[in-house]
Design an enzyme around this catalytic site. Sequence first.
Site, PDB file in Angstrom:
ATOM      1  CD  GLU A   1      20.526  75.192  45.922  1.00 23.03           C
ATOM      2  OE1 GLU A   1      20.997  76.162  46.748  1.00 23.03           O
ATOM      3  OE2 GLU A   1      21.468  74.146  45.200  1.00 23.03           O
TER       4      GLU A   1
ATOM      5  CD  GLU B   1      24.324  74.131  42.146  1.00 23.78           C
ATOM      6  OE1 GLU B   1      23.239  75.362  41.664  1.00 23.78           O
ATOM      7  OE2 GLU B   1      24.612  74.985  43.157  1.00 23.78           O
TER       8      GLU B   1
HETATM    9  C1  GAL Z   1      23.809  75.794  45.470  1.00 24.42           C
HETATM   10  C2  GAL Z   1      23.557  77.293  44.563  1.00 24.42           C
HETATM   11  C3  GAL Z   1      24.828  78.016  43.553  1.00 24.42           C
HETATM   12  C4  GAL Z   1      25.845  78.607  44.602  1.00 24.42           C
HETATM   13  C5  GAL Z   1      26.261  77.732  44.940  1.00 24.42           C
HETATM   14  C6  GAL Z   1      26.924  77.165  46.052  1.00 24.42           C
HETATM   15  O1  GAL Z   1      23.463  75.853  46.060  1.00 24.42           O
HETATM   16  O2  GAL Z   1      22.681  76.851  43.362  1.00 24.42           O
HETATM   17  O3  GAL Z   1      23.685  79.507  43.376  1.00 24.42           O
HETATM   18  O4  GAL Z   1      25.530  79.827  45.833  1.00 24.42           O
HETATM   19  O5  GAL Z   1      25.501  76.588  45.755  1.00 24.42           O
HETATM   20  O6  GAL Z   1      28.126  76.195  46.338  1.00 24.42           O
END
Ligand code: GAL
Length: 814
Positions: free
Chosen positions: A427, A505
Amino acid sequence: MLKRLFHTGYSRMMILLFLLLATAGSLSGQSRKVIDFNRGWWFKLDSSQQYSNGRKGEGWRKLDLPHDWSIEMPFRENSPAGSGAAYLDGGVGWYQKTFKLAQAEQGQRIFIAFEGVYENSEVWINGHFLGKRPNGYIGFEYELSPYLYWDGRENLLSVKVNNKNQPNSRFYSGSGIYRDVKLISRNPVSIGTNSTFIRAGQLSEKRAVVDLSLEIEHNLEESKKITLLTAILSAQGAVIASKRTTLSAVKAGLHSIAQQIVLENPVLWDIENPYQYTAKIKLIVDGRVVDEQLTKFGLRNFSFDQQQGFILNGRQLKIRGVCLHSDLGALGMAFNTSAALRQLRIMKAMGVNGIRTSHNPAAPAFLDLCDSLGFVVMSETFDVWKGHKNPYDYHLYWDEWYKRDFVDHVKRDRNHPSLFIWCLGNEAQEQWHSKADGTAIPIALAAIVDSLDGTRPTTIANNELSKANPVLMSSAVDLIGYNYNHKKWASFPQDHPGKKFIVTESTSALESRGTYDLVPYDSSRMWPERWDIPFSGGNEDRNISAYDNVFTPWGSNHQTSLRLMERYDHIAGMYVWTGFDYLGEPTPYTWPARSSYFGIVDLAGFPKDVYYLYQSVWTEKPVLHVLPHWNWKQGDRVDIVVYFNQADRVELYLNGKKIGEQSKDPGRYDLVFKAVEFEPGEIEVISFQGGKKLLSKTIRTAAKAHRIQLSSENVTFNSANKELSFVHAYIVDEFGTIVPDADDKIEFEVEGDGAKILATDNGNTTDLTSFQSALRNAFHGKALAIVRSKNKGKIRVRAKSEGLISGVIQLEAN
Ligand code: GAL
């Protein structure tokens, strides 16, 4: 013999001397020695003085590495580290160690190697400055030899760790020398650090051609004839192939050398049979072995495909992964192999076959474990590129350091058979600007992978999916990576024709183990409502219901993302955020919540209910899991949820009376018996397949707390390997049922020479008691004590609590 010396309490310095002397020969006759350099350091937290050349003043204490000083600090609401870093302070810490070297060692090249120091380390030897390293996760080394004393005088190694400027991370980083340190003695003619690269040039069922390359560092004045002798060992240690290559009249300098070795009928590395070969590499000069290195490697065929996702050794395989941060819960960042192994075993038993090392290089031993357990690792290097997410994060160092850090990461990890994907960043801010960096950075990073590896695809974790995102649209990477955005997974082939897809993710659902709000199971809550609006709702005690119906606006509940991922072949797999809870980022709350709610397993290592949802889908193990507990108020109406597999029907009984039965809904992984009126007693659930009873599960109303029951995940453990024992304490009633709301204060005690309660935890994200405390409240009836022992022998752990019968367990350190 060596082992005995360690255990008879010989001074550590004597042992080091012994090690250095034992194989001392003539100048060019000594081979590599790698010495564990973790023991006997001095430490002081001090941001006002320099200690680069001596241990002055008060306040120093002795400790062994790995060490994380932040985890020892009190949680502070106004800690500048903020919620991201669990309200634990950073600061400036100094580490020092003295050591002597034998005269006979002179002429060898001596290096000090750090596997991870958070962050901004600076290192001195005998007052001479060796260098700095801002990055807190990548390993580095310095050559000490030119500045060492060899005449019996003490050498002083001094390390400054500066983690003062906060916040510098979105998640808990810890502070200090938190991974292993090694002293390496190398011959002037030896193999360059991380220069060895082994890969399969060709691979078929019948034959593998293994390409091996490395760099020889030749630091002697005279030209030498150098022989590289490689033996390939099977997993059982038998030599199955070998190759000898000789270079004549090699001048001083750096020399690349390559070999091709043919293996007949190779055994492939796979997640079910993670078979590894070892290359035993020797450098021979003037008839003497001057260096010897063992490098493990694995052979596997794999590809990513637009239609079929991921194919490993000829079969389609869904990557059923989880993201893991590097902290080890109550141990903070101080790396311990047995604690990492515990995490990975718990994940494996859930059916996980992939790990994303979010968002930084993992400890080398962590990847060794992934190799030997069989995971598909997505290895990530950066959470931040040039654009910042926090005022003091890595963007400050990007221009000067990114290349060096990334090169070192790729070279360090490219031999791991478990590593399948390089994730270049998470991100990155560059996604959001249509700036040149958003194009240039992926190109630069992918080029590094191509030049140093070339056997694995690259990806980037994107949460911004507009086509104006230059990072997403970069053709430099091989796989398009989505974070979240599950509603766009199905249409990926139309949105990105011809591209390959991985969910880097997913999910970000929220739950506290053992907490249930009596809202309808099929309702859902988005906490916070929007990412940019501060959250003011939630539960007063800062817990979150574990019914899998609370999630973040960017994510989904577990079931939704899981179903989609399993359904579409074009999705290679996904990495769920997260396998374990981690320190920091207590979304949606802030203080006093100090750790995450995202984990499928809580911070203490106790599974939440959704663990069994995954297990029912991802394993062949018969599963029947029922939630919630059965301690409610008379008349409460409770939704009873069942996670199960291998069955087509489930029956529910309350105190022996059949309440209902349901058939499996092919569109769901669970089933729910809605609004069952509570009466004390027991709920029994029975699963059937084709009319045949498969499993049954009973949940009883617990009476009042009566005693503490102790058990350990590993009653015997290896103290020499720094293995830890993980002791569970359950508050049970007189019939042995866990009391689901018990929060009694437990005092852990340990008896045994060299034994210690290293840390305690309970999985409660709002517990502000220090993790080092031997006093720990239970959370929903459970607590954890982590026991270490410096010596062998019997250990007795006792858990006491006022008004309860104590629990006792005997452990054995060997
Ligand atoms: C994502 C990020 C992670 C964590 C997660 C929590 O966007 O990549 O590091 O912060 O959100 O939901």
